[in-house]
Motif scaffolding. Structure first.
Motif, short mmCIF file in Angstrom:
data_model
loop_
_atom_site.label_atom_id
_atom_site.label_comp_id
_atom_site.label_asym_id
_atom_site.label_seq_id
_atom_site.Cartn_x
_atom_site.Cartn_y
_atom_site.Cartn_z
N CYS A 245 0.82 -1.21 0.00
CA CYS A 245 0.00 0.00 0.00
C CYS A 245 0.86 1.27 0.00
CB CYS A 245 -0.91 0.02 1.23
SG CYS A 245 -2.17 -1.26 1.19
N SER A 246 2.16 1.12 0.23
CA SER A 246 3.01 2.30 0.43
C SER A 246 3.44 2.90 -0.91
CB SER A 246 4.27 1.89 1.21
OG SER A 246 5.12 1.12 0.37
N GLU A 247 4.05 4.10 -0.82
CA GLU A 247 4.54 4.78 -2.02
C GLU A 247 5.72 4.01 -2.62
OE1 GLU A 247 2.23 7.18 -2.60
OE2 GLU A 247 3.21 6.96 -4.54
N GLY A 248 6.50 3.36 -1.75
CA GLY A 248 7.64 2.55 -2.22
C GLY A 248 7.23 1.43 -3.15
N ALA A 249 5.95 1.05 -3.10
CA ALA A 249 5.46 -0.05 -3.93
C ALA A 249 4.71 0.44 -5.16
CB ALA A 249 4.55 -0.96 -3.09
N ALA A 250 4.87 1.74 -5.47
CA ALA A 250 4.07 2.33 -6.56
C ALA A 250 4.31 1.68 -7.92
CB ALA A 250 4.34 3.84 -6.64
N SER A 251 5.49 1.08 -8.11
CA SER A 251 5.77 0.46 -9.42
C SER A 251 5.52 -1.04 -9.42
CB SER A 251 7.23 0.71 -9.81
OG SER A 251 7.44 2.09 -10.02
#
Ligand code: NAD
Length: 259
Positions: A238-244
């Motif tokens: 759910c985090s921004e680090g997982a955006a890709s």
């Protein structure tokens, strides 16, 4: 970064769903929790999620019923303001040889484990697209990648969820939305505990033998996965680090599907 966002998590009054609701609420997310039974029946779970201080709503929507699913999604949009995160987690199991598999159990497993996710996703995606942000996570299973005997309906739905995940990921990729599935091995929850008796009967062995010789025999770690481990992986997704990261199926199964 998740603070103030809003999540719908189906089947989150017990087991894995409750752990992810707890973890997301701890990260500042308002939660629409859902599960069978009344609000009073689920008081302990609701209180557990609410202790972090974010808004917590409860929906008794039965995932067998498309109309109830639509009401739940509409209520979440209206009362929370948006559905930014969606976790399709409600699931049931039935263990039986295929020639004896009750037709109504087959229909219920397909409806709850797979079709309900179609409905929540189709209803959540328009708002996510408008806001150009969204996270969709489907709780699949090691059974999205491999089969076990006597679980025809369950294995079919979990393979189906993995396909739905990839399709939705492709359709939403340009809108800041990710869609992934998480595939646990055996996690010690009521769902697993409740299949001990039927598996023992179907295989003609004792319940203890089911635990050690069937369930943990699949997992090289010889340990059950914990609900907290699954929740941590989902929180990262759910985090921004997982955006890709999108369209992916994450195994968390003690090495089961590496074999
Ligand atoms: P659980 O039995 O502890 O919880 C199931 C949740 O789903 C509960 O909140 C229940 O109220 C809800 N639910 C069941 N039927 C519903 C319906 N018709 N409508 C609305 N809610 C309903 O189960 P769990 O083990 O935490 O499983 C959660 C998910 O994880 C399921 O999709 C399951 O297939 C998957 N999973 C579990 C394991 C495991 O070993 N426990 C492994 C892989 C995948």
């Amino acid at each position: 970064m998740l603070r103030g966002k809003n999540a719908v998590i189906t089947g989150s009054t017990s087991g894995i769903g409750l752990a992810i609701a707890d973890a997301l609420a701890a990260a500042g997310v308002n939660i629409m929790t859902n599960g069978l039974g009344s609000e009073a029946d689920n008081r302990d779970a609701i209180d557990q999620i609410a202790r972090h201080g974010t808004d917590v709503l409860f929906s008794p929507a039965n995932m067998l019923q498309p109309k109830q699913i639509a009401d739940m999604m509409e209520t979440a949009e209206r009362e929370l303001g948006s559905v930014d995160l969606l976790v399709n987690n409600a699931g049931i199991q039935h263990v039986s040889p295929i020639e004896e598999f009750p037709i109504e159990k087959w229909d219920a497993i397909i409806a709850i484990n797979l079709t309900a996710a179609f409905h929540t996703i189709r209803l959540a995606v328009p708002g996510m697209k408008r806001r150009k942000w969204g996270r969709i996570i489907n709780t699949a299973s090691a059974h999205s990648l491999v089969a076990s005997p006597f679980k025809s309906a369950y294995v079919s739905t979990k393979h189906g969820l993995a396909g739905l995940t990839k399709t939705v990921a492709l359709e939403t990729a340009e809108f800041g939305i990710t869609c992934n599935c998480v595939s646990p091995g055996y996690v010690w929850t009521p769902l697993v505990e409740n299949q001990l008796a039927d598996t023992a009967k179907a295989r003609g062995i004792s319940q203890d033998e089911v635990k050690t010789n069937v369930m943990l025999a699949s997992q090289p770690t010889r340990e059950f996965v914990t609900v907290e481990q699954v929740a941590e992986l989902m929180t990262f997704l759910c985090s921004e680090g997982a955006a890709s990261i999108t369209g992916t199926n994450f195994s968390i199964d003690g090495g089961w599907t590496a074999q």
